[in-house]
Design an enzyme around this catalytic site. Sequence first.
Site, mmCIF file in Angstrom:
data_model
loop_
_atom_site.group_PDB
_atom_site.id
_atom_site.type_symbol
_atom_site.label_atom_id
_atom_site.label_comp_id
_atom_site.label_asym_id
_atom_site.label_seq_id
_atom_site.Cartn_x
_atom_site.Cartn_y
_atom_site.Cartn_z
ATOM 1 C CD GLN A 36 -3.285 0.254 0.390
ATOM 2 O OE1 GLN A 36 -3.589 -0.908 0.575
ATOM 3 N NE2 GLN A 36 -3.957 1.022 -0.454
ATOM 4 C CE LYS B 86 -2.560 -1.097 -4.086
ATOM 5 N NZ LYS B 86 -3.717 -1.950 -3.753
ATOM 6 C CE LYS C 251 -5.860 -4.029 2.776
ATOM 7 N NZ LYS C 251 -6.250 -3.491 1.454
ATOM 8 C CG ASP D 294 -8.952 -5.720 1.074
ATOM 9 O OD1 ASP D 294 -8.346 -5.130 0.169
ATOM 10 O OD2 ASP D 294 -8.797 -6.942 1.288
HETATM 11 P P1 NDP Z 1 -14.899 -8.760 -2.038
HETATM 12 O O1 NDP Z 1 -15.005 -9.344 -0.686
HETATM 13 O O2 NDP Z 1 -15.909 -7.796 -2.501
HETATM 14 O O3 NDP Z 1 -14.801 -9.915 -3.135
HETATM 15 C C1 NDP Z 1 -13.804 -10.867 -3.091
HETATM 16 C C2 NDP Z 1 -14.092 -11.912 -4.172
HETATM 17 O O4 NDP Z 1 -12.984 -12.821 -4.238
HETATM 18 C C3 NDP Z 1 -15.320 -12.757 -3.848
HETATM 19 O O5 NDP Z 1 -15.895 -13.190 -5.041
HETATM 20 C C4 NDP Z 1 -14.693 -13.930 -3.074
HETATM 21 O O6 NDP Z 1 -15.482 -15.108 -3.142
HETATM 22 C C5 NDP Z 1 -13.389 -14.126 -3.799
HETATM 23 N N1 NDP Z 1 -12.382 -14.653 -2.871
HETATM 24 C C6 NDP Z 1 -12.012 -14.134 -1.670
HETATM 25 N N2 NDP Z 1 -11.087 -14.913 -1.076
HETATM 26 C C7 NDP Z 1 -10.867 -15.918 -1.926
HETATM 27 C C8 NDP Z 1 -10.026 -17.039 -1.888
HETATM 28 N N3 NDP Z 1 -9.209 -17.292 -0.827
HETATM 29 N N4 NDP Z 1 -10.053 -17.892 -2.956
HETATM 30 C C9 NDP Z 1 -10.870 -17.629 -4.010
HETATM 31 N N5 NDP Z 1 -11.699 -16.585 -4.093
HETATM 32 C C10 NDP Z 1 -11.691 -15.742 -3.073
HETATM 33 O O7 NDP Z 1 -13.423 -8.104 -2.098
HETATM 34 P P2 NDP Z 1 -12.887 -6.998 -3.097
HETATM 35 O O8 NDP Z 1 -13.482 -7.192 -4.433
HETATM 36 O O9 NDP Z 1 -12.960 -5.704 -2.425
HETATM 37 O O10 NDP Z 1 -11.312 -7.389 -3.137
HETATM 38 C C11 NDP Z 1 -10.786 -8.312 -4.087
HETATM 39 C C12 NDP Z 1 -9.279 -8.110 -4.213
HETATM 40 O O11 NDP Z 1 -9.021 -6.768 -4.651
HETATM 41 C C13 NDP Z 1 -8.467 -8.269 -2.934
HETATM 42 O O12 NDP Z 1 -7.205 -8.783 -3.257
HETATM 43 C C14 NDP Z 1 -8.321 -6.837 -2.428
HETATM 44 O O13 NDP Z 1 -7.206 -6.689 -1.575
HETATM 45 C C15 NDP Z 1 -8.114 -6.130 -3.759
HETATM 46 N N6 NDP Z 1 -8.383 -4.695 -3.744
HETATM 47 C C16 NDP Z 1 -9.599 -4.206 -3.357
HETATM 48 C C17 NDP Z 1 -9.853 -2.854 -3.398
HETATM 49 C C18 NDP Z 1 -11.196 -2.285 -3.098
HETATM 50 O O14 NDP Z 1 -11.369 -1.078 -3.330
HETATM 51 N N7 NDP Z 1 -12.158 -3.064 -2.659
HETATM 52 C C19 NDP Z 1 -8.780 -1.891 -3.754
HETATM 53 C C20 NDP Z 1 -7.575 -2.506 -4.236
HETATM 54 C C21 NDP Z 1 -7.397 -3.857 -4.188
HETATM 55 P P3 NDP Z 1 -16.537 -15.437 -1.962
HETATM 56 O O15 NDP Z 1 -17.718 -14.587 -2.262
HETATM 57 O O16 NDP Z 1 -16.772 -16.881 -2.098
HETATM 58 O O17 NDP Z 1 -15.853 -15.079 -0.676
#
Ligand code: NDP
Length: 460
Positions: A125, A128, A140, A180
């Site tokens: 972070q 970034k 974080k 997150d």
């Molecule tokens: P969400 O909780 O909204 O979504 C996460 C998605 O990934 C869900 O579909 C989840 O499935 C799946 N998932 C989570 N853990 C696993 C795992 N161990 N194996 C497989 N699938 C998994 O999170 P975000 O969309 O906010 O975040 C997704 C990624 O983006 C992360 O790496 C986060 O750090 C990164 N990120 C997010 C930002 C943001 O603004 N939100 C900013 C920058 C980066 P299920 O529904 O089954 O849990």
Amino acid sequence: MQIVDYDQQVDALSAKSYVDQVFETVKKRNPHEPEFLQAVKEIFDSLVPVFEKHPIYKQQGILERIVEPDRIISFRVPWVDDSGKVQVNRGFRVQFSSAIGPYKGGLRFHPSVNASIIKFLGFEQIFKNSLTGQPIGGGKGGADFDPKGKSDGEIMRFCQSFMTELYRHIGPDLDVPAGDIGVGGREIGYLFGMYKRIRGSFEAGVLTGKGIGYGGSLTRTEATGYGTVYFVNEMLEAKGLTFENSRVVVSGSGNVSIYAMEKAAQFGGKVIACSDSNGYIVDENGINLETVKRIKEVERKRISEYVLHHPEAQYIEGCSGIWTVPCDIALPCATQNEIDEAAAKLLVTNGVKAIGEGANMPSTLEAIDVFLENEVLFGPGKAANAGGVAVSALEMAQNSARLAWTFEEVDQKLHSIMTNIYQTSMKAAEEYGCPGNLVVGANIAGFLKVADAMVAHGII
Ligand code: NDP
């Protein structure tokens, strides 16, 4: 300590062996933190040309200092579930660097959360946030709490208990958390409510990702996914390619994935697959986003439900299989290390042209090597997914000024920030001898600004 201009001097220890030596110390100090070490290794390796060119950073101990967080807070989060049973989770906040602004970074609620995961995310972070050009430091946090299957009341009680400790460590000019994995608009609402109650004042800038009615910014929900696609579009255009008529595969079906899919489709791409942690769906007609949004954002159900509404689509158990689906553009938007070497090789064999990391560190170090060796366009998470935190900084700016920009204004700012990150990273890669390598370029561009601020502040 005397500061010497080392530029003119022969350094006894070569830049490479110096960086390796510091990494060995980091390994010794953090032996049980593989994700943190992975993130540090990737950044350290790409900084070697910087230390060759500017030995002042070595003399100032920038590497040794930047890799040690300002502080790590770990705390008990007790709460009572719907059956009346007491549950206890572990909460974290790592405040990594405030060299260029208040600590800034999301909160993750997922059973896999531990010190290593939070430290890798916090470390990334720093760079970034610097790349966004906004005045924000790196942090974080999160908890090993599993929101899956919990009632709304349980989520609220957990968030309230979490904030009962976190509040004393955060503030609009001190540390500004956001969402997150597992932390979206609902959780930010409960966290903000509890902070407001404890503090007895309305400090809008203490959290970002807030609801629009109480200080949130338009476009924040879409920002990370949209930003990732804007970034990939820059990579494609530089090679005379576009999203138009391309096959796009996006892992996950959460906040980042949904809006990456939406923007990719708006740019003319055909999104054919997405996933959750149980499995993935393939719809050769193009994923119907309204159905995905309803299932994941409203009903909070599994992605397997999609085939009940679209029987022509396929659901396959096991999320890692998604990388077997042939595509032109792959956007890993779920979690860390979801693309390993074998998956990367398969993507290359199947003709992938570009990778845009919507998630943080979704590709292993070996997978990144496969992409770079095969000249696949590769947008590292630090750069490609920086749109989320960039718009969070714009939310802070609106809160400070007590005004609200339109969706179009914020989207336009987001787009130009992503273009700028792409250009800055390309320029740094060129300047430091790795033309076209965005991993190196993003790491170096992010590092320089923080390192210069650290030099200016003295040894602290
Ligand atoms: P969400 O909780 O909204 O979504 C996460 C998605 O990934 C869900 O579909 C989840 O499935 C799946 N998932 C989570 N853990 C696993 C795992 N161990 N194996 C497989 N699938 C998994 O999170 P975000 O969309 O906010 O975040 C997704 C990624 O983006 C992360 O790496 C986060 O750090 C990164 N990120 C997010 C930002 C943001 O603004 N939100 C900013 C920058 C980066 P299920 O529904 O089954 O849990």
